[in-house]
Design a protein around this motif. Structure first.
Motif, PDB file in Angstrom:
ATOM      1  N   PHE A  99       2.777  16.466  20.147  1.00 57.65           N
ATOM      2  CA  PHE A  99       1.922  16.745  21.301  1.00 57.65           C
ATOM      3  C   PHE A  99       2.504  17.853  22.175  1.00 57.65           C
ATOM      4  N   TRP A 100       3.821  17.930  22.273  1.00 55.21           N
ATOM      5  CA  TRP A 100       4.433  19.044  23.008  1.00 55.21           C
ATOM      6  C   TRP A 100       4.097  20.373  22.326  1.00 55.21           C
ATOM      7  N   SER A 101       4.118  20.386  20.997  1.00 59.36           N
ATOM      8  CA  SER A 101       3.796  21.635  20.287  1.00 59.36           C
ATOM      9  C   SER A 101       2.323  21.989  20.472  1.00 59.36           C
ATOM     10  N   PHE A 102       1.429  20.978  20.493  1.00 58.60           N
ATOM     11  CA  PHE A 102       0.015  21.256  20.725  1.00 58.60           C
ATOM     12  C   PHE A 102      -0.198  21.819  22.126  1.00 58.60           C
ATOM     13  N   LEU A 103       0.465  21.217  23.108  1.00 55.27           N
ATOM     14  CA  LEU A 103       0.331  21.689  24.492  1.00 55.27           C
ATOM     15  C   LEU A 103       0.760  23.157  24.584  1.00 55.27           C
ATOM     16  N   ARG A 128       3.478  14.450  10.969  1.00 54.87           N
ATOM     17  CA  ARG A 128       4.388  13.945   9.937  1.00 54.87           C
ATOM     18  C   ARG A 128       5.837  14.187  10.342  1.00 54.87           C
ATOM     19  N   GLU A 129       6.149  15.432  10.721  1.00 52.77           N
ATOM     20  CA  GLU A 129       7.520  15.745  11.102  1.00 52.77           C
ATOM     21  C   GLU A 129       7.923  15.005  12.374  1.00 52.77           C
ATOM     22  N   SER A 130       6.977  14.846  13.277  1.00 52.04           N
ATOM     23  CA  SER A 130       7.247  14.174  14.535  1.00 52.04           C
ATOM     24  C   SER A 130       7.653  12.721  14.316  1.00 52.04           C
TER      25      SER A 130
END
Length: 394
Positions: A358-362, A345-347
């Motif tokens: 996806f960067w935060s998930f990585l 949502r924020e992305s």
């Protein structure tokens, strides 16, 4: 939901995140409800409760309904999230040890595979009746819910000997391993449930897919993640859960990197492949992390026995604590689904793309890799959390 509903991408991610949050919170009381009301009785009740959100959604599912009403429907739908926890608790107490693994695996696989099944049914409805006919899907599930409740009433049993072990629950909260495993389970099961809700929305918002085009591929990831889950447990039996989880998180980080590369290249095919790999490895990690929990406490018991503790008492504690920890870890891990949808949502609000998410998930998968190694695999780690646990099959 099409544009006629007037809900933007950020609102849709909120709507799919709310039932995940409610379902996560309900996992713990639903687990205790089996012992309080009986497995058969609670299955009838919990199945019948599903009629409330289903009928409510059928009534309000039309353009012009306010966002707050849809939000209420999403929250009520969260009652289904606790059913998995209560069913696992019921099966764990009902089946003998010799049949417990197969029964739990079958139940977990069946629960997870419900995600791609409903997506396939939705795809069929969209293809035949159009995206504006969601009530048909709800109409299909209402009689199935009634059948499930009736079959539970006719064919299940209550075990009067089962009692809630609140002492084990309190003790498990003080266990450091509870919170370490909760973190890892957020990375595996949380990813699976979060991506299951978000995959189609990401394809629609980032690549301009229609609901039908998105639905044609979104079922693949959850299906693969569900089918592969038992193999995560099987590999953990053979090579140790911590090693499988360690390499699995590395694979998830690489998969997230592949999705980011595909986004930069504007390659829908590569993006979809990377997303499906995330599903596959999250499913594999579900099996390996869940298998770690009883092994961790068996390892602690063996350390205590070697130090002079009573063998029977130590092994009994391991069984009690591992059961309570499984319930807590399952509830907290499911919260990952909410975090993923909030991240998307924020992305999309800030970058009009899923890339920041996806960067935060990585980064999170890298953290989980490091935690797994430091706590369970590093040779210099404390004896109660590393070497003995590795030899115990963690």
């Amino acid at each position: 939901m099409g544009p006629e509903y007037g809900i933007d991408a950020a609102g849709k991610f909120i709507l799919v995140g709310v039932p995940t949050l409610v379902g996560s919170v309900l996992r713990l009381p639903y687990s205790f409800a089996v012992a309080r009301f009986g497995g058969r009785n609670w299955t009838i009740i919990s199945a019948a409760l599903l009629l409330i959100p289903t009928i409510f959604a059928a009534i309000i599912m039309h353009p012009g309904t306010s966002f707050s009403t849809f939000l209420l429907a999403a929250a009520v739908a969260g009652v289904g999230g606790g059913n998995f926890a209560s069913s696992m608790t019921n099966i764990n107490t009902f089946f003998p040890d010799a049949r417990k693994g197969w029964a739990l695996g079958l139940n977990a696989g069946g629960g997870n595979i419900g995600v791609p099944v409903i997506q396939l049914v939705g795809l069929l409805i969209i293809a035949t009746a159009g995206a504006g006919a969601p009530r048909i899907l709800l109409g299909i599930y209402i009689p199935l819910i009634v059948v499930a409740a009736v079959l539970a009433a006719l064919n299940m049993d209550n075990l009067t000997s089962v009692r809630n072990d609140t002492g084990a629950f309190r003790e498990s909260i003080r266990e450091r391993q509870t919170w370490v495993m909760s973190l890892l389970y957020i990375g595996t099961f949380g990813s699976f449930i979060g991506f299951s809700f978000a995959f189609g929305l990401v394809l629609q918002n980032q690549f301009g897919r229609t609901p039908l085009q998105a639905a044609a591929v979104t079922f693949i990831g959850p299906l693969l993640g569900s089918v592969i889950r038992p193999w995560g447990g099987k590999l953990a039996d053979s090579y140790g859960g911590a090693w499988i989880t360690f390499w699995n998180f590395i694979a998830m980080a690489v998969s997230a990197g592949l999705v980011l590369l595909a986004s930069a290249m504007h390659s829908l095919g590569l993006f979809t492949a990377g997303f499906v790999l995330l599903f596959a490895f999250s499913g594999l990690g579900n099996g390996s992390t869940y298998k770690m929990i009883p092994a961790i406490f068996r390892g602690q018991a063996r350390v205590a026995i070697a130090a002079g503790a009573d063998e029977e008492a130590a092994l009994l504690r391991a069984r009690r604590i591992s059961g309570a920890v499984i319930g807590i870890v399952g509830a907290i891990g499911a919260m990952g689904g909410l975090f993923i949808n909030l991240a998307f949502r924020e992305s999309f609000l800030t970058a009009k793309s899923g890339d920041p998410a996806f960067w935060s998930f990585l980064a999170f998968y890298v953290v989980c890799t490091a935690v797994t190694y430091v706590v369970y695999l590093r040779p210099a780690a404390p004896a109660t959390t590393s070497a003995p646990l590795a030899h115990a099959g963690v």
